[in-house]
Write a protein that holds these residues in place. Structure first.
Motif, PDB file in Angstrom:
ATOM      1  N   GLU A  86       0.830  -1.197   0.000  1.00 31.49           N
ATOM      2  CA  GLU A  86       0.000   0.000   0.000  1.00 31.49           C
ATOM      3  C   GLU A  86       0.870   1.255   0.000  1.00 31.49           C
ATOM      4  N   ALA A  87       1.920   1.267   0.823  1.00 33.88           N
ATOM      5  CA  ALA A  87       2.819   2.420   0.878  1.00 33.88           C
ATOM      6  C   ALA A  87       3.555   2.609  -0.442  1.00 33.88           C
ATOM      7  N   GLY A 108      11.439 -10.040  -7.931  1.00 32.96           N
ATOM      8  CA  GLY A 108      11.252 -11.315  -7.248  1.00 32.96           C
ATOM      9  C   GLY A 108      11.322 -11.157  -5.745  1.00 32.96           C
ATOM     10  N   VAL A 109      12.424 -10.632  -5.256  1.00 34.36           N
ATOM     11  CA  VAL A 109      12.584 -10.369  -3.826  1.00 34.36           C
ATOM     12  C   VAL A 109      11.849  -9.108  -3.409  1.00 34.36           C
ATOM     13  N   SER A 110      11.548  -8.244  -4.384  1.00 29.54           N
ATOM     14  CA  SER A 110      10.973  -6.935  -4.080  1.00 29.54           C
ATOM     15  C   SER A 110      10.261  -6.387  -5.301  1.00 29.54           C
ATOM     16  N   GLU A 111       9.494  -5.318  -5.073  1.00 33.99           N
ATOM     17  CA  GLU A 111       8.894  -4.531  -6.144  1.00 33.99           C
ATOM     18  C   GLU A 111       9.446  -3.120  -6.019  1.00 33.99           C
ATOM     19  N   ASP A 150       3.518  -4.719 -12.634  1.00 34.86           N
ATOM     20  CA  ASP A 150       2.145  -4.368 -12.990  1.00 34.86           C
ATOM     21  C   ASP A 150       1.754  -3.096 -12.251  1.00 34.86           C
ATOM     22  N   LEU A 151       1.900  -1.955 -12.925  1.00 42.54           N
ATOM     23  CA  LEU A 151       1.653  -0.669 -12.277  1.00 42.54           C
ATOM     24  C   LEU A 151       0.179  -0.446 -11.984  1.00 42.54           C
ATOM     25  N   ALA A 152      -0.704  -0.965 -12.833  1.00 47.17           N
ATOM     26  CA  ALA A 152      -2.131  -0.811 -12.572  1.00 47.17           C
ATOM     27  C   ALA A 152      -2.515  -1.541 -11.284  1.00 47.17           C
ATOM     28  N   ASP A 153      -1.972  -2.733 -11.100  1.00 48.43           N
ATOM     29  CA  ASP A 153      -2.247  -3.493  -9.893  1.00 48.43           C
ATOM     30  C   ASP A 153      -1.658  -2.802  -8.669  1.00 48.43           C
ATOM     31  N   LEU A 154      -0.449  -2.255  -8.819  1.00 45.32           N
ATOM     32  CA  LEU A 154       0.173  -1.537  -7.712  1.00 45.32           C
ATOM     33  C   LEU A 154      -0.627  -0.285  -7.360  1.00 45.32           C
TER      34      LEU A 154
END
Length: 285
Positions: A86-87, A108-111, A150-154
């Protein structure tokens, strides 16, 4: 992997970083309004920014500092780690509303989201996935990839209302450097200072303590060859925090035994890597 595992305590982490800048106001505005840090103190030519009263970044104004030459070593990016997806979605909204997103990756480990500050310093804002979900090769070694995010999902994960500040749990999760030689950097940061190698690639190394995916990134992607100097804008220093003064003392002895010049500071000491990049070592307060 590092044959000298344990030279850095598992709880060692990155503390703060400092930037030397020519346009103090523009840089401070960026880290406050886009990254979401709070201005904590402002004294003479130095401003501290952070979260929850903890400094993560010092901005140091120097009118005489020159832009970093294109072939000079130094900062690739400072990476601010936020605690939740969310942040990270809130950070994406701030970047889209007031700045320019230059990249976004699923590692993989992070976004991670990428942009640059007003003086061209690289900035990453990221959130970690749980360690149990980090991808690993068949032999169990960590895999850090780079896949489309996936920026839309984020964006859908962001808060319902605009959030202007980073959460109190935000930290400077890692620092990524541009170096002139991976062999020299490895000898310094791994064999001497005591980081463990988490991922090794032909032109990059990812180093950490305590099994983290990386506290320090090193690359030669842009073939930098000129050492960093104090009269350049950009990274002035970054800080490595170890758990206690008892842990700090043997690290200092090891550095001195290897012939690394050590300079005292009130809260610890500082050293320079083979490219002239200053590392400050301090004990957890």
């Amino acid at each position: 992997m590092n044959d000298a595992i344990g030279l850095l305590p598992d709880s060692s982490r990155i503390g703060r970083a400092a930037l030397t800048v020519g346009d103090e106001s523009a840089v401070i505005d960026f880290y406050r309004d886009i990254v979401g840090l709070e201005q904590l103190t402002r004294e003479a030519s130095t401003t501290a920014l952070g979260v929850d009263g903890r400094s993560l970044l010092e901005v140091r104004y120097d009118a005489d500092a020159h832009p970093r030459p294109e072939d000079a070593t130094g900062l690739f990016h400072n990476a601010f780690r936020v605690p939740t997806r969310e942040a990270l979605g809130d950070a994406l909204a701030r970047i889209r509303d007031g700045w320019e997103l230059t990249g976004a990756s699923d590692h993989g480990v992070s976004e991670a989201l990428y942009c640059t500050d007003p003086e061209g310093n690289g900035v990453e804002i990221y959130r970690d996935r749980p360690r149990k979900d980090w991808p690993r090769d068949d032999d169990g070694s960590l895999e850090i990839g780079s896949w489309p995010l996936d920026l839309a999902d984020l964006a859908a994960a962001a808060s319902d209302e605009s959030v202007s500040t980073a959460p109190a749990e935000t930290s400077l999760g890692h620092v990524h450097l541009e170096v002139s030689s991976l062999d020299d950097a490895r000898e310094f940061y791994v064999d001497t200072l005591g980081f463990d190698v988490m991922v090794s690639a032909p032109s990059a190394l990812f180093l950490a303590a305590g099994g983290y995916h990386h506290h320090l990134g090193l690359n030669t992607w842009n073939r930098r060859s000129v050492p960093s100097t104090a009269d350049h804008r950009g990274l002035a220093w970054f800080e490595l925090v170890v758990p206690s003064s008892d842990a700090l003392a043997p690290i200092r002895r090891r550095l001195e035994d290897r012939g690394v010049p050590v300079a005292d500071r009130d809260e610890g000491f500082e050293i320079a890597d083979p490219d002239g990049i200053t590392v400050r070592l301090v004990a957890e307060s």
